[in-house]
Write a protein that holds these residues in place. Sequence first.
Motif, PDB file in Angstrom:
ATOM      1  N   THR A  12     131.361  67.855  -0.420  1.00  0.00           N
ATOM      2  CA  THR A  12     130.853  66.716  -1.188  1.00  0.00           C
ATOM      3  C   THR A  12     130.350  67.211  -2.535  1.00  0.00           C
ATOM      4  OG1 THR A  12     129.273  64.863  -1.201  1.00  0.00           O
ATOM      5  CG2 THR A  12     128.517  66.918  -0.201  1.00  0.00           C
ATOM      6  N   THR A  13     130.256  66.314  -3.492  1.00  0.00           N
ATOM      7  CA  THR A  13     129.620  66.658  -4.776  1.00  0.00           C
ATOM      8  C   THR A  13     128.151  66.293  -4.721  1.00  0.00           C
ATOM      9  OG1 THR A  13     130.271  64.511  -5.674  1.00  0.00           O
ATOM     10  CG2 THR A  13     131.731  66.397  -6.132  1.00  0.00           C
ATOM     11  N   GLY A  14     127.766  65.559  -3.703  1.00  0.00           N
ATOM     12  CA  GLY A  14     126.372  65.168  -3.514  1.00  0.00           C
ATOM     13  C   GLY A  14     125.646  66.137  -2.608  1.00  0.00           C
ATOM     14  N   GLN A  15     124.559  65.668  -2.048  1.00  0.00           N
ATOM     15  CA  GLN A  15     123.760  66.469  -1.129  1.00  0.00           C
ATOM     16  C   GLN A  15     124.103  66.043   0.303  1.00  0.00           C
ATOM     17  OE1 GLN A  15     121.788  68.982  -2.085  1.00  0.00           O
ATOM     18  NE2 GLN A  15     121.363  69.479   0.043  1.00  0.00           N
ATOM     19  N   PRO A  16     124.720  66.920   1.109  1.00  0.00           N
ATOM     20  CA  PRO A  16     125.087  66.518   2.466  1.00  0.00           C
ATOM     21  C   PRO A  16     123.860  66.364   3.372  1.00  0.00           C
ATOM     22  CG  PRO A  16     125.573  68.836   2.141  1.00  0.00           C
ATOM     23  CD  PRO A  16     125.105  68.288   0.813  1.00  0.00           C
ATOM     24  N   TRP A  17     124.027  65.574   4.410  1.00  0.00           N
ATOM     25  CA  TRP A  17     122.964  65.351   5.382  1.00  0.00           C
ATOM     26  C   TRP A  17     122.561  66.659   6.046  1.00  0.00           C
ATOM     27  CZ3 TRP A  17     119.477  62.150   7.361  1.00  0.00           C
ATOM     28  CH2 TRP A  17     119.058  62.308   8.668  1.00  0.00           C
ATOM     29  N   LEU A  18     123.534  67.487   6.352  1.00  0.00           N
ATOM     30  CA  LEU A  18     123.285  68.775   6.976  1.00  0.00           C
ATOM     31  C   LEU A  18     123.539  69.886   5.958  1.00  0.00           C
ATOM     32  CD1 LEU A  18     125.247  68.093  10.273  1.00  0.00           C
ATOM     33  CD2 LEU A  18     122.770  68.105   9.994  1.00  0.00           C
TER      34      LEU A  18
ATOM     35  N   SER B   5     120.229  65.747  19.818  1.00  0.00           N
ATOM     36  CA  SER B   5     121.084  65.718  18.633  1.00  0.00           C
ATOM     37  C   SER B   5     122.071  66.870  18.641  1.00  0.00           C
ATOM     38  CB  SER B   5     120.210  65.820  17.381  1.00  0.00           C
ATOM     39  OG  SER B   5     121.009  65.974  16.233  1.00  0.00           O
ATOM     40  N   ARG B   6     123.219  66.645  18.035  1.00  0.00           N
ATOM     41  CA  ARG B   6     124.190  67.724  17.865  1.00  0.00           C
ATOM     42  C   ARG B   6     124.080  68.329  16.468  1.00  0.00           C
ATOM     43  NH1 ARG B   6     129.697  65.005  19.509  1.00  0.00           N
ATOM     44  NH2 ARG B   6     130.093  65.986  17.536  1.00  0.00           N
ATOM     45  N   ASP B   7     123.219  67.794  15.626  1.00  0.00           N
ATOM     46  CA  ASP B   7     123.129  68.262  14.246  1.00  0.00           C
ATOM     47  C   ASP B   7     122.848  69.755  14.133  1.00  0.00           C
ATOM     48  OD1 ASP B   7     123.718  65.780  13.314  1.00  0.00           O
ATOM     49  OD2 ASP B   7     121.728  65.340  12.522  1.00  0.00           O
ATOM     50  N   HIS B   8     122.034  70.315  15.014  1.00  0.00           N
ATOM     51  CA  HIS B   8     121.697  71.738  14.914  1.00  0.00           C
ATOM     52  C   HIS B   8     122.891  72.647  15.207  1.00  0.00           C
ATOM     53  CE1 HIS B   8     121.011  70.642  19.117  1.00  0.00           C
ATOM     54  NE2 HIS B   8     121.339  71.880  19.405  1.00  0.00           N
ATOM     55  N   ALA B   9     123.956  72.105  15.765  1.00  0.00           N
ATOM     56  CA  ALA B   9     125.142  72.900  16.096  1.00  0.00           C
ATOM     57  C   ALA B   9     126.284  72.658  15.115  1.00  0.00           C
ATOM     58  CB  ALA B   9     125.604  72.566  17.511  1.00  0.00           C
ATOM     59  N   ARG B  10     126.061  71.894  14.068  1.00  0.00           N
ATOM     60  CA  ARG B  10     127.133  71.539  13.135  1.00  0.00           C
ATOM     61  C   ARG B  10     126.745  71.878  11.703  1.00  0.00           C
ATOM     62  NH1 ARG B  10     128.235  65.323  14.549  1.00  0.00           N
ATOM     63  NH2 ARG B  10     126.057  65.218  13.998  1.00  0.00           N
ATOM     64  N   THR B  11     127.750  72.064  10.897  1.00  0.00           N
ATOM     65  CA  THR B  11     127.576  72.158   9.443  1.00  0.00           C
ATOM     66  C   THR B  11     128.763  71.432   8.820  1.00  0.00           C
ATOM     67  OG1 THR B  11     128.819  74.215   9.207  1.00  0.00           O
ATOM     68  CG2 THR B  11     126.450  74.430   9.566  1.00  0.00           C
ATOM     69  N   PRO B  12     128.644  70.991   7.579  1.00  0.00           N
ATOM     70  CA  PRO B  12     129.806  70.370   6.920  1.00  0.00           C
ATOM     71  C   PRO B  12     130.960  71.366   6.825  1.00  0.00           C
ATOM     72  CG  PRO B  12     127.798  69.898   5.702  1.00  0.00           C
ATOM     73  CD  PRO B  12     127.442  70.921   6.748  1.00  0.00           C
ATOM     74  N   MET B  13     132.178  70.871   6.944  1.00  0.00           N
ATOM     75  CA  MET B  13     133.370  71.719   6.873  1.00  0.00           C
ATOM     76  C   MET B  13     133.487  72.330   5.483  1.00  0.00           C
ATOM     77  SD  MET B  13     135.983  72.742   8.508  1.00  0.00           S
ATOM     78  CE  MET B  13     137.508  73.552   8.185  1.00  0.00           C
ATOM     79  N   PRO B  14     133.490  73.669   5.370  1.00  0.00           N
ATOM     80  CA  PRO B  14     133.644  74.304   4.051  1.00  0.00           C
ATOM     81  C   PRO B  14     135.126  74.413   3.674  1.00  0.00           C
ATOM     82  CG  PRO B  14     133.188  75.977   5.693  1.00  0.00           C
ATOM     83  CD  PRO B  14     133.183  74.647   6.414  1.00  0.00           C
ATOM     84  N   TRP B  15     135.550  73.637   2.711  1.00  0.00           N
ATOM     85  CA  TRP B  15     136.951  73.627   2.289  1.00  0.00           C
ATOM     86  C   TRP B  15     137.262  74.697   1.256  1.00  0.00           C
ATOM     87  CZ3 TRP B  15     139.847  71.158   5.490  1.00  0.00           C
ATOM     88  CH2 TRP B  15     139.320  70.089   6.210  1.00  0.00           C
ATOM     89  N   ASN B  16     136.270  75.015   0.402  1.00  0.00           N
ATOM     90  CA  ASN B  16     136.480  76.026  -0.631  1.00  0.00           C
ATOM     91  C   ASN B  16     135.147  76.688  -0.955  1.00  0.00           C
ATOM     92  OD1 ASN B  16     135.114  74.311  -2.527  1.00  0.00           O
ATOM     93  ND2 ASN B  16     137.027  73.190  -2.830  1.00  0.00           N
ATOM     94  N   GLU B  17     135.131  77.556  -1.977  1.00  0.00           N
ATOM     95  CA  GLU B  17     133.909  78.311  -2.286  1.00  0.00           C
ATOM     96  C   GLU B  17     132.967  77.577  -3.235  1.00  0.00           C
ATOM     97  OE1 GLU B  17     135.681  81.129  -5.843  1.00  0.00           O
ATOM     98  OE2 GLU B  17     135.404  81.954  -3.852  1.00  0.00           O
ATOM     99  N   SER B  18     133.288  76.371  -3.623  1.00  0.00           N
ATOM    100  CA  SER B  18     132.436  75.644  -4.562  1.00  0.00           C
ATOM    101  C   SER B  18     131.112  75.237  -3.914  1.00  0.00           C
ATOM    102  CB  SER B  18     133.173  74.395  -5.073  1.00  0.00           C
ATOM    103  OG  SER B  18     133.337  73.466  -4.021  1.00  0.00           O
ATOM    104  N   ASP B  19     130.204  74.717  -4.743  1.00  0.00           N
ATOM    105  CA  ASP B  19     128.932  74.223  -4.219  1.00  0.00           C
ATOM    106  C   ASP B  19     129.207  73.217  -3.111  1.00  0.00           C
ATOM    107  OD1 ASP B  19     127.536  75.746  -5.982  1.00  0.00           O
ATOM    108  OD2 ASP B  19     127.167  74.131  -7.419  1.00  0.00           O
TER     109      ASP B  19
END
Length: 174
Positions: free
Chosen positions: A39-45, A20-34
């Motif tokens: 996403t406004t939901g709970q991301p997979w990673l 898997s490549r999941d351990h090397a990735r995180t969702p792209m942080p666009w701003n300082e919000s939660d």
Amino acid sequence: MVEERGEDKEKIMQRIRRQSRDHARTPMPWNESDQGGFTTGQPWLPVHPKHQELHTELQTQDPHSVLNYYKSIIRLRKEHETLVYGDFKWVMEDHRQILAYMRWMEDEAWLVLLNFTGEEAGYELSCAEVAWAEQAVFVIGSYRDHSYRTTGLERNGRLLPYEAVVYRASGMRE
């Protein structure tokens, strides 16, 4: 189900993690919000723990950020055909730390020096490159707090850990 076939769940998970490549990735942080504005939901990673310090909005505002550095080198490549279509020549081919090459077209030449290690790396230009180096003008470097020589490249020089520098000379042929 897995246990019914006699497979150990932990061994299966180890195999999945290796592929898997999941351990090397995180969702792209666009701003300082939660969730970094991803996403406004709970991301997979999980969102990177430092997303409030590293998000895109901050990178856009900082002229010395990694984002703006990459924009600069992409713009440089788009503005100078020599960097895309020019003849190519490896420099210091046997160097263990530095990847170096020249590109030239007509009377314009470029030298790119890249240190891919975490240690300072010394270099020595060959006699063929010395005349070129004396004409060289510094274009861009990856260290913002480093004072680069604006003209002339030293025959014997050093690159800082993970440093990248680009020089250009006009009126020169390979």
